[in-house]
Design a protein around this motif. Structure first.
Motif, PDB file in Angstrom:
ATOM      1  N   ARG A   7       0.784  -1.286  -0.070  1.00  0.00           N
ATOM      2  CA  ARG A   7       0.067   0.215   0.033  1.00  0.00           C
ATOM      3  C   ARG A   7       0.819   1.425   0.007  1.00  0.00           C
ATOM      4  O   ARG A   7       0.604   2.294  -0.599  1.00  0.00           O
ATOM      5  CB  ARG A   7      -0.892   0.085   1.276  1.00  0.00           C
ATOM      6  CG  ARG A   7      -2.103  -0.869   0.986  1.00  0.00           C
ATOM      7  CD  ARG A   7      -3.258  -0.616   2.019  1.00  0.00           C
ATOM      8  NE  ARG A   7      -2.586  -0.305   3.372  1.00  0.00           N
ATOM      9  CZ  ARG A   7      -2.600  -1.266   4.285  1.00  0.00           C
ATOM     10  NH1 ARG A   7      -2.898  -2.523   4.019  1.00  0.00           N
ATOM     11  NH2 ARG A   7      -1.929  -0.996   5.600  1.00  0.00           N
ATOM     12  N   PHE A   8       1.937   1.321   0.823  1.00  0.00           N
ATOM     13  CA  PHE A   8       2.748   2.301   0.821  1.00  0.00           C
ATOM     14  C   PHE A   8       3.290   2.586  -0.470  1.00  0.00           C
ATOM     15  O   PHE A   8       3.026   3.737  -1.025  1.00  0.00           O
ATOM     16  CB  PHE A   8       3.850   2.035   1.802  1.00  0.00           C
ATOM     17  CG  PHE A   8       4.862   3.131   1.922  1.00  0.00           C
ATOM     18  CD1 PHE A   8       4.913   4.154   2.573  1.00  0.00           C
ATOM     19  CD2 PHE A   8       6.234   2.853   1.241  1.00  0.00           C
ATOM     20  CE1 PHE A   8       5.846   5.202   2.465  1.00  0.00           C
ATOM     21  CE2 PHE A   8       7.332   3.824   1.160  1.00  0.00           C
ATOM     22  CZ  PHE A   8       7.221   4.988   2.175  1.00  0.00           C
ATOM     23  N   PHE A   9       3.949   1.707  -1.414  1.00  0.00           N
ATOM     24  CA  PHE A   9       4.416   1.991  -2.676  1.00  0.00           C
ATOM     25  C   PHE A   9       3.324   2.478  -3.542  1.00  0.00           C
ATOM     26  O   PHE A   9       3.777   3.239  -4.494  1.00  0.00           O
ATOM     27  CB  PHE A   9       5.327   0.635  -3.150  1.00  0.00           C
ATOM     28  CG  PHE A   9       6.665   0.798  -2.445  1.00  0.00           C
ATOM     29  CD1 PHE A   9       7.620   1.702  -2.659  1.00  0.00           C
ATOM     30  CD2 PHE A   9       7.014  -0.489  -1.711  1.00  0.00           C
ATOM     31  CE1 PHE A   9       8.899   1.610  -2.154  1.00  0.00           C
ATOM     32  CE2 PHE A   9       8.232  -0.230  -1.245  1.00  0.00           C
ATOM     33  CZ  PHE A   9       9.187   0.497  -1.522  1.00  0.00           C
ATOM     34  N   ALA A  10       2.393   1.799  -3.454  1.00  0.00           N
ATOM     35  CA  ALA A  10       1.213   2.099  -4.520  1.00  0.00           C
ATOM     36  C   ALA A  10       0.735   3.730  -4.065  1.00  0.00           C
ATOM     37  O   ALA A  10       0.234   4.153  -4.994  1.00  0.00           O
ATOM     38  CB  ALA A  10      -0.029   1.323  -4.162  1.00  0.00           C
ATOM     39  N   LEU A  28      15.791   5.995  -6.300  1.00  0.00           N
ATOM     40  CA  LEU A  28      16.261   5.414  -5.307  1.00  0.00           C
ATOM     41  C   LEU A  28      15.942   4.051  -5.397  1.00  0.00           C
ATOM     42  O   LEU A  28      14.498   3.658  -5.654  1.00  0.00           O
ATOM     43  CB  LEU A  28      15.589   5.975  -4.207  1.00  0.00           C
ATOM     44  CG  LEU A  28      15.732   5.386  -2.828  1.00  0.00           C
ATOM     45  CD1 LEU A  28      17.102   5.311  -2.212  1.00  0.00           C
ATOM     46  CD2 LEU A  28      14.651   6.081  -1.577  1.00  0.00           C
ATOM     47  N   GLN A  29      16.612   3.061  -5.274  1.00  0.00           N
ATOM     48  CA  GLN A  29      16.367   1.678  -5.198  1.00  0.00           C
ATOM     49  C   GLN A  29      16.153   1.094  -3.872  1.00  0.00           C
ATOM     50  O   GLN A  29      17.058   1.357  -3.067  1.00  0.00           O
ATOM     51  CB  GLN A  29      17.465   0.903  -5.842  1.00  0.00           C
ATOM     52  CG  GLN A  29      17.041  -0.750  -5.903  1.00  0.00           C
ATOM     53  CD  GLN A  29      18.287  -1.658  -6.762  1.00  0.00           C
ATOM     54  OE1 GLN A  29      18.529  -1.022  -7.967  1.00  0.00           O
ATOM     55  NE2 GLN A  29      18.679  -2.361  -6.516  1.00  0.00           N
ATOM     56  N   VAL A  52       6.802   4.722  -9.283  1.00  0.00           N
ATOM     57  CA  VAL A  52       7.437   3.250  -8.601  1.00  0.00           C
ATOM     58  C   VAL A  52       7.263   2.289  -9.742  1.00  0.00           C
ATOM     59  O   VAL A  52       6.312   2.086 -10.331  1.00  0.00           O
ATOM     60  CB  VAL A  52       6.515   3.125  -7.459  1.00  0.00           C
ATOM     61  CG1 VAL A  52       6.933   1.919  -6.635  1.00  0.00           C
ATOM     62  CG2 VAL A  52       6.343   4.118  -6.716  1.00  0.00           C
ATOM     63  N   SER A  53       8.543   1.293  -9.597  1.00  0.00           N
ATOM     64  CA  SER A  53       8.448   0.005 -10.365  1.00  0.00           C
ATOM     65  C   SER A  53       9.133  -0.860  -9.545  1.00  0.00           C
ATOM     66  O   SER A  53       9.525  -0.647  -8.509  1.00  0.00           O
ATOM     67  CB  SER A  53       9.113   0.316 -11.693  1.00  0.00           C
ATOM     68  OG  SER A  53      10.354   0.595 -11.524  1.00  0.00           O
ATOM     69  N   ARG A  54       9.196  -2.074 -10.139  1.00  0.00           N
ATOM     70  CA  ARG A  54       9.634  -3.277  -9.632  1.00  0.00           C
ATOM     71  C   ARG A  54      11.023  -3.597 -10.144  1.00  0.00           C
ATOM     72  O   ARG A  54      11.550  -4.660 -10.097  1.00  0.00           O
ATOM     73  CB  ARG A  54       9.026  -4.522  -9.614  1.00  0.00           C
ATOM     74  CG  ARG A  54       7.510  -4.295  -8.624  1.00  0.00           C
ATOM     75  CD  ARG A  54       7.584  -3.894  -7.439  1.00  0.00           C
ATOM     76  NE  ARG A  54       8.411  -5.124  -6.580  1.00  0.00           N
ATOM     77  CZ  ARG A  54       7.854  -5.973  -5.810  1.00  0.00           C
ATOM     78  NH1 ARG A  54       6.577  -5.945  -5.663  1.00  0.00           N
ATOM     79  NH2 ARG A  54       8.587  -6.918  -5.423  1.00  0.00           N
ATOM     80  N   GLU A  55      11.617  -2.755 -10.985  1.00  0.00           N
ATOM     81  CA  GLU A  55      12.937  -2.950 -11.763  1.00  0.00           C
ATOM     82  C   GLU A  55      14.082  -2.728 -10.835  1.00  0.00           C
ATOM     83  O   GLU A  55      13.879  -2.411  -9.858  1.00  0.00           O
ATOM     84  CB  GLU A  55      13.071  -1.540 -12.582  1.00  0.00           C
ATOM     85  CG  GLU A  55      12.002  -1.434 -13.853  1.00  0.00           C
ATOM     86  CD  GLU A  55      12.159  -0.223 -14.539  1.00  0.00           C
ATOM     87  OE1 GLU A  55      13.435  -0.218 -15.129  1.00  0.00           O
ATOM     88  OE2 GLU A  55      11.460   0.773 -14.783  1.00  0.00           O
TER      89      GLU A  55
END
Length: 126
Positions: A7-10, A28-29, A52-55
């Motif tokens: 939820r935080f990242f979303a 920032l990774q 935000v991505s999951r890269e």
């Protein structure tokens, strides 16, 4: 991965205009480990914006910690700077990005804004 962390990242893109001000521009990774597995999140920040991505790719700064610690950060039960000082997390790269990103974390439960408290006290005195 905990639900609070998801939820935080979303929520970051919608919250960025109110949180990100000033010179925080870059990537920032965030590496969150749980045993032998590491989850990667990439946050691209600019004034008033966050993507935000999951890269997992080169970034201007890297935060590494356990999933459990990060869950405590996103729920206000711990402080990011304190976690680095306790050696529970590591940070490398552009420190301005870390200082800007930590503003997304909530205050600990029960924390009060000192300015608001002073206004309330001043209102009672009149």
């Amino acid at each position: 991965m905990g639900e609070a962390t998801e939820r935080f990242f979303a929520s970051l893109p919608a919250r960025a205009p109110a949180v990100l001000h000033g010179p925080a521009i870059g990537t920032l990774q965030i590496d969150l480990s749980n045993g032998h597995r590491t989850e990667h999140w990439l946050v691209e920040m600019g004034p008033g914006s966050a993507r935000v991505s999951r890269e997992s790719r080169p970034a201007d700064a890297v935060w590494s910690s356990s999933e459990d610690l990060f869950e405590r950060l996103v729920t206000g039960r711990d402080q990011a700077v304190a976690a680095v000082f306790r050696n529970e997390a590591t940070f490398s790269g552009n420190v301005v990005l870390f200082l800007a990103f930590r503003r997304f974390f909530p205050d600990p439960p029960g924390t009060r804004d000192p300015c608001q408290m002073a206004r309330q006290q001043a209102g009672r005195a009149t």
